[in-house]
Design a protein around this motif. Structure first.
Motif, short mmCIF file in Angstrom:
data_model
loop_
_atom_site.label_atom_id
_atom_site.label_comp_id
_atom_site.label_asym_id
_atom_site.label_seq_id
_atom_site.Cartn_x
_atom_site.Cartn_y
_atom_site.Cartn_z
N ILE A 160 0.86 -1.13 0.06
CA ILE A 160 -0.15 0.01 -0.01
C ILE A 160 0.82 1.20 -0.12
O ILE A 160 0.63 2.17 -0.70
N ASN A 161 2.00 1.24 0.84
CA ASN A 161 2.55 2.65 1.01
C ASN A 161 3.56 2.98 -0.13
O ASN A 161 3.53 4.11 -0.20
N VAL A 162 4.10 1.88 -0.62
CA VAL A 162 5.00 2.60 -1.86
C VAL A 162 4.21 2.91 -2.97
O VAL A 162 4.66 4.12 -3.48
N PRO A 163 3.22 2.18 -3.55
CA PRO A 163 2.53 2.91 -4.59
C PRO A 163 1.88 4.17 -4.23
O PRO A 163 1.87 5.16 -4.82
N LEU A 164 1.43 4.36 -2.84
CA LEU A 164 0.97 5.67 -2.51
C LEU A 164 1.90 6.71 -2.60
O LEU A 164 1.72 7.98 -3.04
N SER A 165 3.28 6.30 -1.99
CA SER A 165 4.12 7.43 -1.81
C SER A 165 4.64 7.74 -3.26
O SER A 165 4.92 8.93 -3.71
N GLU A 166 4.51 6.87 -4.39
CA GLU A 166 4.91 7.10 -5.85
C GLU A 166 3.90 8.09 -6.47
O GLU A 166 4.21 9.16 -7.02
N ASN A 167 2.54 7.56 -6.13
CA ASN A 167 1.57 8.48 -6.69
C ASN A 167 1.60 9.88 -6.05
O ASN A 167 1.33 10.84 -6.79
N ARG A 168 1.95 10.01 -4.81
CA ARG A 168 1.99 11.55 -4.19
C ARG A 168 3.02 12.14 -4.98
O ARG A 168 2.91 13.32 -5.18
N ALA A 169 4.35 11.45 -5.05
CA ALA A 169 5.58 12.24 -5.81
C ALA A 169 5.07 12.77 -7.24
O ALA A 169 5.55 13.70 -7.59
N ARG A 170 4.50 11.75 -8.03
CA ARG A 170 3.98 12.09 -9.29
C ARG A 170 2.95 13.22 -9.35
O ARG A 170 3.01 14.08 -10.22
#
Length: 224
Positions: A160-170
């Motif tokens: 959950i956390n890795v995709p969420l952090s990637e989406n926030r960065a993008r």
């Protein structure tokens, strides 16, 4: 692995800073990090663990120069970044954005409490003006790489956390690009919960760990 050793160093540095820089609320008795300590922790963590640019400096330089953006002459780097830092501090004054200087690099720390709702990667409307001001400065000082890093707290798991952090960065990177920052300059990476700047054992610490960082690095000629 080199990345693993760097991450361990970063985590250790943050832990030591946290131990020595906690303050106790006289009313609630709760321990929390001071803003100065958080800034120092960000600097320590990034200095130990995020020295490399996303995609590599040489490849990024070639892409940027190929897009018509020139590199800064060595002797002019310090003054160029000084002026940019000054403007960023002026534009983010009165917000919760922290501006951290690391040598010739600048890091902006943006807590997710002011950028995103819980479990969301849609930028909150009230934060858009601040991002507009940041984008204006980044567009004016275009001889820099811009890396956008997403971070979460330790609640949940990496799935959950890795995709969420990637989406926030993008989301932040895309917003900056929509406001005139050349896409060729921008890279993104999501770290999930792997790079905390505070303890995940308290609500305050988890709130600090949920953040987006913008790392600004001068473009210098690496050829020859």
């Amino acid at each position: 692995m080199i990345f693993s050793r760097r991450l361990t160093t970063a985590t250790t540095a943050v832990a030591l800073l946290a131990l020595g820089a906690c303050t106790t609320d006289p009313v609630t008795g709760e321990q929390k990090l001071s803003k100065a300590a958080i800034g120092a922790a960000i600097g320590g963590a990034l200095g130990a663990g995020s020295g490399a640019l996303v995609g590599g400096r040489r490849n990024r330089t070639e892409t940027i120069v190929g897009a018509g953006i020139g590199a800064i002459a060595g002797g002019a780097v310090g003054g160029y970044m000084d002026r940019q830092e000054r403007e960023l501090r002026e534009r983010t004054a009165g917000t919760d954005v922290q501006v951290v200087r690391q040598g010739d690099d600048i890091v902006l720390n943006m807590p997710s409490g002011i950028t995103f709702a819980t479990n969301s990667y849609s930028i909150q409307p009230q934060f858009q003006k601040t991002l507009d001001d940041v984008a204006r400065t980044l567009a004016n000082y275009n001889q820099t790489f811009i890396d956008v890093y997403g971070h979460t707290d330790s609640t949940g798991n990496d799935a959950i956390n890795v995709p969420l952090s990637e989406n926030r960065a993008r989301a932040v990177a895309d917003y900056l690009s929509s406001r005139g920052v050349a896409q060729a300059r921008v890279g993104t990476q999501g770290f999930g919960s792997s790079r905390p700047i505070a303890s995940n054992d308290t609500d305050q610490g988890r709130q600090e760990n949920r953040r987006v960082e913008i790392k600004i690095v001068p473009v210098t000629d690496t050829r020859g």
